[in-house]
Scaffold this active site. Structure first.
Site, PDB file in Angstrom:
ATOM      1  NE  ARG A   1       3.924  -6.039  -6.854  1.00 12.86           N
ATOM      2  CZ  ARG A   1       2.902  -5.943  -7.126  1.00 12.86           C
ATOM      3  NH1 ARG A   1       2.060  -6.220  -5.826  1.00 12.86           N
ATOM      4  NH2 ARG A   1       2.558  -5.984  -7.838  1.00 12.86           N
TER       5      ARG A   1
ATOM      6  NE  ARG B   1      -3.984  -1.890  -0.776  1.00 11.62           N
ATOM      7  CZ  ARG B   1      -5.571  -1.421  -0.220  1.00 11.62           C
ATOM      8  NH1 ARG B   1      -5.807  -0.512   0.018  1.00 11.62           N
ATOM      9  NH2 ARG B   1      -6.129  -2.169  -1.090  1.00 11.62           N
TER      10      ARG B   1
ATOM     11  CG  ASP C   1      -4.850 -11.061  -2.244  1.00 13.30           C
ATOM     12  OD1 ASP C   1      -4.382 -10.074  -2.529  1.00 13.30           O
ATOM     13  OD2 ASP C   1      -5.595 -12.082  -3.066  1.00 13.30           O
TER      14      ASP C   1
ATOM     15  CE1 TYR D   1     -12.575  -9.824  -5.409  1.00 16.59           C
ATOM     16  CE2 TYR D   1     -12.614 -11.150  -2.824  1.00 16.59           C
ATOM     17  CZ  TYR D   1     -12.500  -9.773  -3.761  1.00 16.59           C
ATOM     18  OH  TYR D   1     -11.801  -8.463  -2.993  1.00 16.59           O
TER      19      TYR D   1
END
Ligand code: CP3
Length: 365
Positions: free
Chosen positions: A56, A47, A92, A167
């Site tokens: 990243r 974040r 995740d 999802y």
């Protein structure tokens, strides 16, 4: 069971002074006295941190979750920077589902996207059961982290069956969860088969993390608040109970979290949690009334408050510490994840303030 840098064998059940099991975070989860109120932030790794963005820049999200050296570094970043009382594994919720054979990707700015959504019994069979070998990179990262972290506890996590099912059925993020609910109401048998399979995968994934040495686990049912209590109890609770109750002998505290769950807090506790996560809508004293005095609470600071001037942040931190005293154990946290636009300096100041205010209170007895 884990082995620390000195070769000492440490178990969570063993609260040797200084070990992670004796840390303020684990003590608060277990409703034991603490030297200060422990604090960590959901989505603290990643974040808003520039050092994270740098790492990243050239590595896609799922790939970064599969590289133990990157997972280790990203997980440690907020511990170094903010002095939080716990680390949470960088990963995740869709990582175990991908390991179970489902073709999916994490698309920047969108989130998880599933190539072929799950809609039939044959689709459910495509979700394979997983073993440690399917997620060896997680096993390796946790083992490295436990050594690096020393006395700081590491939190493992997984997505709960409902949130994962959303999802998989929708094919990606959804505001209404319409396809998910249509399947749930229209074909309960298929729904339960899907959630039962996801519970198996989730339980296996959490067991890998516990065996590798995490000190606590959090089950994220982020989107459970989309359901009424009656539907939650009928369609979701049995499966989340399979996961949480399946860990009862593991001796690590279990945290159960969702957003918009004011009506579900009691039921989410019943699923087998030691700590119930609370979003920003329900004050912690009210939440404790709903959950019962046999569980600790975590959360409640609105992530958006961190974007406001410091006096506003400070007043909210004070309010939450005060209301958290109604609970038998309190872990300071946000009501949902850190927003990407948050100034990391504010997070550091919140950690210092929580520690200062809560230890002063302890001094006063
Ligand atoms: O945003 C970041 O922190 C960067 C890395 C990243 C993660 N997930 C880390 C993560 C990214 C880009 C994702 C993709 C993703 N997956 C999103 C975000 C989409 C976007 O662009 O904003 C979402 C919503 C998912 C699905 C997901 N992952 C959910 C619903 C949860 C549960 C927590 C929640 O926010 O409700 C996760 C867990 C998650 N993703 C964690 C991390 C580091 C672990 C939990 C934690 O650190 O608290």
């Amino acid at each position: 069971m884990t082995t620390d840098t000195t070769g000492t064998v440490a178990r969570d059940g063993d609260s040797r002074p200084g070990g992670p099991a004796d840390s303020p975070f684990i003590r608060a989860c277990r409703r034991r006295p603490v030297p200060h109120t422990p604090v960590w932030f959901m989505r603290q790794a990643g974040r808003s941190l520039p050092e994270y963005r740098e790492i990243r820049a050239s590595v896609p999200m799922l790939e970064s979750c599969r590289r133990p050296e990157l997972v280790t570094e990203i997980t440690l970043q907020p511990v170094r920077r903010h002095g939080v009382d716990a680390a949470i594994l960088f990963s995740d919720i869709v990582v175990p589902v991908a390991a179970a054979g489902i073709d999916l990707d994490i698309v920047p700015g969108t989130g998880p996207v599933v190539a072929e959504p799950i809609r039939t019994a044959a689709d459910v069979e495509r979700i394979r059961r997983i073993t440690r070998d399917d997620v060896s990179y997680v096993d390796e990262a946790v083992r490295q982290l436990v050594v690096e972290l020393g006395d700081t506890p590491l939190i493992g996590f997984a997505g709960a069956p409902f949130t994962l099912a959303s999802y998989l059925v929708e094919g990606g993020p959804s505001r209404t969860h319409a396809k998910t609910k249509a399947l749930m109401y229209g074909d309960p048998e298929l729904w339960h088969a899907l959630c039962a399979r996801l519970a198996e995968v989730t339980l296996a994934f959490l067991r890998v993390q516990i065996e590798a040495g995490v000190s606590a686990v959090q089950l994220f049912d982020s989107w459970a608040g989309a359901l009424s209590e009656a539907d939650y109890r009928r369609f979701v609770l049995p499966h989340s109970t399979t996961v949480l109750s399946g860990l009862v002998n593991s001796e690590v505290p279990r945290i159960h979290f969702g957003v918009g769950t004011a009506e579900l807090l009691g039921a989410m506790g019943e699923a087998g949690a030691d700590v119930v996560g609370v979003d920003w809508r329900t004050p912690l004293d009210v939440a404790t009334g709903r959950i019962g005095a046999d569980k600790a609470v975590q959360g409640n600071l609105d992530p958006c408050v961190l974007l406001a001037p410091w006096p506003v942040v400070e007043a909210e931190v004070r309010r939450i510490l005060e209301q958290g005293r109604a609970a038998p154990g309190h872990v300071f946290n946000l009501g949902h994840g850190v927003l990407p636009e948050t100034d990391p300096e504010v997070l550091t100041r919140v950690v210092a303030l929580v520690h200062e205010l809560s230890s002063r209170r302890a001094d006063q007895g």
